[in-house]
Design an enzyme around this catalytic site. Structure first.
Site, PDB file in Angstrom:
ATOM      1  N   ARG A 214      57.008  75.667  78.483  1.00 47.58           N
ATOM      2  CA  ARG A 214      57.647  75.597  79.801  1.00 47.58           C
ATOM      3  C   ARG A 214      58.968  76.384  79.804  1.00 47.58           C
ATOM      4  O   ARG A 214      59.322  76.996  80.814  1.00 47.58           O
ATOM      5  CB  ARG A 214      57.885  74.149  80.214  1.00 47.58           C
TER       6      ARG A 214
ATOM      7  N   GLU B  57      58.022  79.914  79.938  1.00 44.88           N
ATOM      8  CA  GLU B  57      57.610  80.201  81.322  1.00 44.88           C
ATOM      9  C   GLU B  57      58.821  80.425  82.221  1.00 44.88           C
ATOM     10  O   GLU B  57      58.809  81.298  83.086  1.00 44.88           O
ATOM     11  CB  GLU B  57      56.764  79.028  81.838  1.00 44.88           C
TER      12      GLU B  57
ATOM     13  N   SER C 185      76.144  85.281  76.030  1.00 46.26           N
ATOM     14  CA  SER C 185      75.988  85.175  74.576  1.00 46.26           C
ATOM     15  C   SER C 185      75.079  84.015  74.200  1.00 46.26           C
ATOM     16  O   SER C 185      75.176  82.931  74.778  1.00 46.26           O
ATOM     17  CB  SER C 185      77.349  84.986  73.917  1.00 46.26           C
TER      18      SER C 185
END
Lengths: 147, 147, 147, 147, 147, 147, 147, 147, 147, 147
Positions: free
Chosen positions: J88, J91, J114
């Protein structure tokens, strides 16, 4: 316009006019191996060489300039080639790769065979059991050095 | 036990005893190119050849039998090799692959250079600007046929 | 223009005109297997064969020339095919690959079945439980040799 | 313990004892193609078949049970095979894949050749120009249906 | 022109006209699952079905013919899908793949569920805790056979 | 020790003892689909469930604890499965992926079918033309929301 | 035993004894860059250098011999590195790769910077806004030649 | 229009007019390394810098605006570069990657060399044995911190 | 026409007109995070939202309709991103992925953080040592359930 | 011995003893996010921190030393994660990657967030419609500079 477009024009013209790489090479005055690689977008030509090639293939002034620019090299569409002829060379690297490595190191020590300071000659080798392809490669040995 | 295990034993023994492939090849009585490939698990030995190799590397009777079994070929861990020496050969295929293809087809027509009915010779080529690796490959041309 | 463009024109014309590969093959006078592969850009035609194909598909003189040039072979867009029919052949290689290897080596020793000196015949095999696809492949055995 | 371990034991025993797949198949009473695939971990044996195989290769009772469990199929270590013999079959799929597809669809319509309801026969085909490998594949045609 | 171009025209027309797949399916007289797959370039239509689809989406006679040609199947741009909805199905294969395998083999023995002799029904399942997607798949079991 | 090691022990014990997943599921008191996935290392068990499984498969106290830890999910060795049974499900995603997407969005709007709030039922569907595998999947629809 | 095993022993010993690469390099009498690469399995040591390294890390006579054998080079487990420090160098190649290419060709013409006849120096560069890593690379330019 | 299109126009114009990156950089008033990267679509220019570049390469007002938009960075077509010059840098990362890591951590502790707060200088280093490419990289060290 | 073409027009218009996503979002009346994702082809707009976006970017009626169709999601050209900014997020998943997993499971048990029922807020966090990017993600926890 | 072996021992001990990361973090005196990442082999501990961790997990003196060595980072076995929870996050990068990029550049100009000077806080967010996972990330903005 790009080098790729120039290469495609050269290849299409070669098919349309029925030219041969060995004749192109003879007019350029260099080996057929180097000239073919150059026409296929892998090498950089001098102004004079580019002039000969441009005339043979009917290139414009701007297209000719692309022949004199160092190309992004690499001529195959996939990392493992699908074309049977080219795959056989890949297979040689896969099967004989460690053999190349062992024998070159045994003879020369740690280092590589240059693929830059390199030349190649490809010939037909007549053989009653079926003619053979004979390729001689010669590359400078470059040793690793300590520092 | 597997062919891979036998190859690893051969290589480890070579390091421990400080053997040279050219000496092994001389004892087997064949080219150093073929014998090295065979010891590295890429070729199949006859009983006699396997006997010589087994004695040199101190293989057991069962290990010797593996040398006589056709191996699963392919000697490199990745599809694009990371070792600089071997990569240079892959680079030659990448840069010159389409050149090989064009010139062989121009000379022979449609077909391939066999990687099976194939032999290879690797030599040091002395050169004042730095010695060179010279490799001569000879493979039978196999034409595609219509049917 | 390129061989790929010619292949696409052939396929589009085949759809538009409702042609059949077996009829094209009959006109060319060769097997449907070879002729289909040639029309799909995998084989090289002679001038005569190309003339027949050019007439059937309405190709121009330049397009016809591309049929006579050795193509960059490989007909699939991905290394693992997504099309179910073609995948089943890939699956056969995946599941039966080591079986092919063992049985051919048991019968012939170390070497390969040529994919160049090769022919193929594809037939419908009537069967009351559902007709079957029958494919007979015949390739020359090429032995590895020592040197 | 796993099916892979059993396969490795079978293969190692075959090398050590110098067995032949065709003899194993004869004892099992089935084709050499199916029996070899089964011994290489691609098919599932009945208790009786497993008993024969277990005796030939000296398997324990637990090892024999693994032969009767449906295996996770797929016998090759990479998606593009590196072994030259097996690669040639992959090359056939790459070069002839779209030809298989066109001809099967022309003959049968939309659907596939089953790789499950499938059988195969591999023979030596004597030929004065060099013996040939002949493989006959027969798979049920399975049509796509509307719903 | 190609099947891909026809698929893109169908999808673009659907967006422009605001059509629904279930209405298209009703006019074709088949399930919405099969008709949608066909319109997206995965299935082959009969002349009659193609006529209905061509009228709905304003296809030319040549475009309609492409609907009747078996397509190169596979509808996704990458081997691991990036679209979240489609990825969830891939995830089910990844997480439940070995479960599918174990349970089908426990029930049926060695073989597969056909993806060809296959049908599917997708429904909304009302649920007070949030409606659910309900998918019923039915595929013929195909056993491996010995030979 | 790791969850993978526990899974391998469970599978090896299942083979050795000839157990069935449906019997294991009955003792655990849940569906065979969920219990099989859990035993194959894809789900997390409660202490009570783990106790039942541990007893069936002869797990140690520490091995039992691993069943209660959330595993790193994903049960297949390659991103495109090589096993024919599992590949068929991957093929369904490849061929029907965009169909799933279109029909679910047509019915529900933008969102996904949950692979978490999900259940599955796998049954044998008797059929005179050959029994069928029937799988019913039910997953909660989760809509994308604006914010 | 293999070079990899020797490398792992060197690294484990370094951790256990709390050694520093710069101290090892000082004892070997060469740059820390080369010595570290050598200890990590990327370079080949002379007998004398190997003797120093063997003593520092407590290597056996056979392990020491591996240091004198040309290794299979390549030190990273994946083609795109996951380690953030090493990835930044890969990112430099990705972002600045064509810049390297353009500027080197503008200055030198067609050819490459050797990665074999190459040396490197890595220093801390004090800076009030945060110290900097300074790396100076020097590689021989190798021109492509015509032939 | 896109940044890629602007980059291609810049490169094509450079070839057609025979410009040099160092001259472009001098007019922009910054290092040749940064300016080349920017012209190749890897950096973002200010309005003033973009004005200079637009004039040199004859860009339209809209094309100039793209130079001022942060680009999607990454200049190479494959994850392992095929161009020999660029590959040599990839090879340095592959062979020396763990050496960079060890030496930077030994000097600085855990953290990275920034590829953002970074500058680079590329020079010709005259050498009687063949001129060398000298590259000095300087990147801020960024330490990991606990929290 | 396709959603991709609409996205490219939106981005090109944004560059040409010098628009800001936060202003677009303000006119749409939703968060800048969601609106930017929607304009970049990842979310589905209502008719009203699409009307606002269409007016801002000068879309035609048909282009506007594409904004209301659920897109094929996924915004990056490669599975490992090459753009440094986006790579840092991928790096976070690579380095912290197992940490996310452990801590979420410790707090919630087995399940996932939804990427669908999800919202995100991105802010500048002033800091004397250099301003920071602050991202707050909030996703519903979805537990796995037994069945 | 290696850092990986130490990580596996820590994880196995955690399962066997039923420890919680938040308790480990409390004893170390740092955030649970950082401490978990460190225990999972992604961060470097000071001697004092390593002492606490070593005591909790029963590490030997040599194992403790590995905690103080900078690890080769990257915690996932594949470049696209198969675990649903971790996927997830991947994704989110895939769907929102270009959104992150646009909004950060709109706010800060060219540069990155960063992943080194970075901290993270993961909390349960109670919600009547189902509790939510809330993650706040804060990373220093690093601008690209001209030179």
């Amino acid at each position: 316009m790009s080098r790729l477009a120039v290469t495609e024009k050269i290849v299409a013209t070669k098919v349309a006019k029925g030219l041969k790489w060995s004749d192109v090479a003879a007019k350029v005055g260099l080996s057929k191996e180097w000239v073919t690689a150059a026409c296929l977008g892998q090498m950089t030509l001098t102004a004079e060489q580019a002039g000969v090639v441009a005339e043979i293939f009917g290139l414009t002034a701007d297209e000719k300039k692309w022949l004199m620019v160092v190309p992004y090299k690499g001529s195959l569409p996939t990392s493992v080639p699908t074309d049977p002829l080219i795959y056989r060379f890949y297979e040689l690297v896969s099967v004989y790769g460690t053999t190349f490595k062992e024998l070159i190191h045994e003879e020369f020590g740690d280092g590589i065979m240059s693929a830059i300071d390199f030349k190649m000659d490809l010939q037909r080798e007549p053989d009653p059991k079926g003619d053979r392809v004979s390729i001689t490669m010669s590359g400078k040995f470059l040793p690793y050095k300590t520092y």
